[in-house]
Design a protein around this motif. Structure first.
Motif, PDB file in Angstrom:
ATOM      1  N   SER A   1     -10.752  33.416  -4.984  1.00  0.00           N
ATOM      2  CA  SER A   1      -9.600  32.917  -5.726  1.00  0.00           C
ATOM      3  C   SER A   1      -9.443  31.414  -5.589  1.00  0.00           C
ATOM      4  O   SER A   1      -8.731  30.792  -6.362  1.00  0.00           O
ATOM      5  CB  SER A   1      -8.332  33.633  -5.277  1.00  0.00           C
ATOM      6  OG  SER A   1      -8.016  33.276  -3.942  1.00  0.00           O
ATOM      7  N   CYS A   2     -10.110  30.811  -4.638  1.00  0.00           N
ATOM      8  CA  CYS A   2     -10.025  29.369  -4.431  1.00  0.00           C
ATOM      9  C   CYS A   2     -11.006  28.608  -5.312  1.00  0.00           C
ATOM     10  O   CYS A   2     -11.001  27.388  -5.318  1.00  0.00           O
ATOM     11  CB  CYS A   2     -10.302  29.033  -2.966  1.00  0.00           C
ATOM     12  SG  CYS A   2      -9.045  29.667  -1.846  1.00  0.00           S
ATOM     13  N   LYS A   3     -11.832  29.298  -6.037  1.00  0.00           N
ATOM     14  CA  LYS A   3     -12.845  28.648  -6.865  1.00  0.00           C
ATOM     15  C   LYS A   3     -12.392  28.600  -8.315  1.00  0.00           C
ATOM     16  O   LYS A   3     -11.714  29.497  -8.794  1.00  0.00           O
ATOM     17  CB  LYS A   3     -14.173  29.386  -6.760  1.00  0.00           C
ATOM     18  CG  LYS A   3     -14.762  29.311  -5.370  1.00  0.00           C
ATOM     19  CD  LYS A   3     -16.119  29.911  -5.313  1.00  0.00           C
ATOM     20  CE  LYS A   3     -16.658  29.759  -3.899  1.00  0.00           C
ATOM     21  NZ  LYS A   3     -18.030  30.155  -3.809  1.00  0.00           N
ATOM     22  N   SER A   4     -12.813  27.551  -8.996  1.00  0.00           N
ATOM     23  CA  SER A   4     -12.484  27.420 -10.409  1.00  0.00           C
ATOM     24  C   SER A   4     -13.347  28.371 -11.232  1.00  0.00           C
ATOM     25  O   SER A   4     -14.363  28.886 -10.754  1.00  0.00           O
ATOM     26  CB  SER A   4     -12.729  25.984 -10.870  1.00  0.00           C
ATOM     27  OG  SER A   4     -14.119  25.720 -10.912  1.00  0.00           O
ATOM     28  N   ALA A   5     -12.965  28.553 -12.478  1.00  0.00           N
ATOM     29  CA  ALA A   5     -13.737  29.409 -13.386  1.00  0.00           C
ATOM     30  C   ALA A   5     -15.148  28.854 -13.562  1.00  0.00           C
ATOM     31  O   ALA A   5     -16.115  29.607 -13.614  1.00  0.00           O
ATOM     32  CB  ALA A   5     -13.032  29.527 -14.728  1.00  0.00           C
TER      33      ALA A   5
END
Length: 137
Positions: A16-20
């Motif tokens: 969830s901490c990573k961008s798309a």
């Protein structure tokens, strides 16, 4: 809470901490690796160093600067002589007409992220545009 549940929560928190874009880059890299292993590693080897004087290395090649050319070579193959790191190679590379545009995008992404200077995936739109304008290699 059980140990597997804690692991699942940890993985979800990390993801969830990573961008798309980061997630898509990772996905394309992994899928590209699987395709490379299936279609390319037999000749170019798992480490990308090629096979002696038969097949050129992909690692440390400057060819990844032109993703359009790489996409076209993957789809249509390549004939003739090329020089890589001062060595001449003259074995044809077979075409891969059954690979889909998304698979080619994943392969280009893997190659450019693994051995090129890129850290972001190559979009399917980039590959689609490239494949419309391929020249013979």
């Amino acid at each position: 809470m059980t140990k597997p549940a804690i692991i699942v929560l940890f993985v979800m928190a990390v993801l969830s901490c990573k961008s798309a874009s980061e997630l898509k880059s990772e996905q394309y890299f992994v899928e590209g690796y699987n395709l490379y292993t299936t279609y390319c590693a037999n000749c170019h080897q798992a480490d990308g160093k090629g096979m002696s004087n038969l097949y050129p290395p992909l690692a440390k090649s400057d060819r990844y600067n032109d993703k359009s050319a790489v996409a076209c070579i993957i789809r249509n193959g390549m004939k003739g002589t090329i020089i890589v790191d001062g060595k001449e190679f003259n074995r044809p590379m077979p075409a891969n007409p059954k690979l889909t545009e998304i698979e080619i995008a994943e392969l280009v992404s893997f190659l450019s992220m693994k051995w090129g200077q890129d850290s972001v995936y190559t979009s399917i739109e980039t590959v689609q545009a490239a494949l419309k304008n391929c020249k013979e290699y």
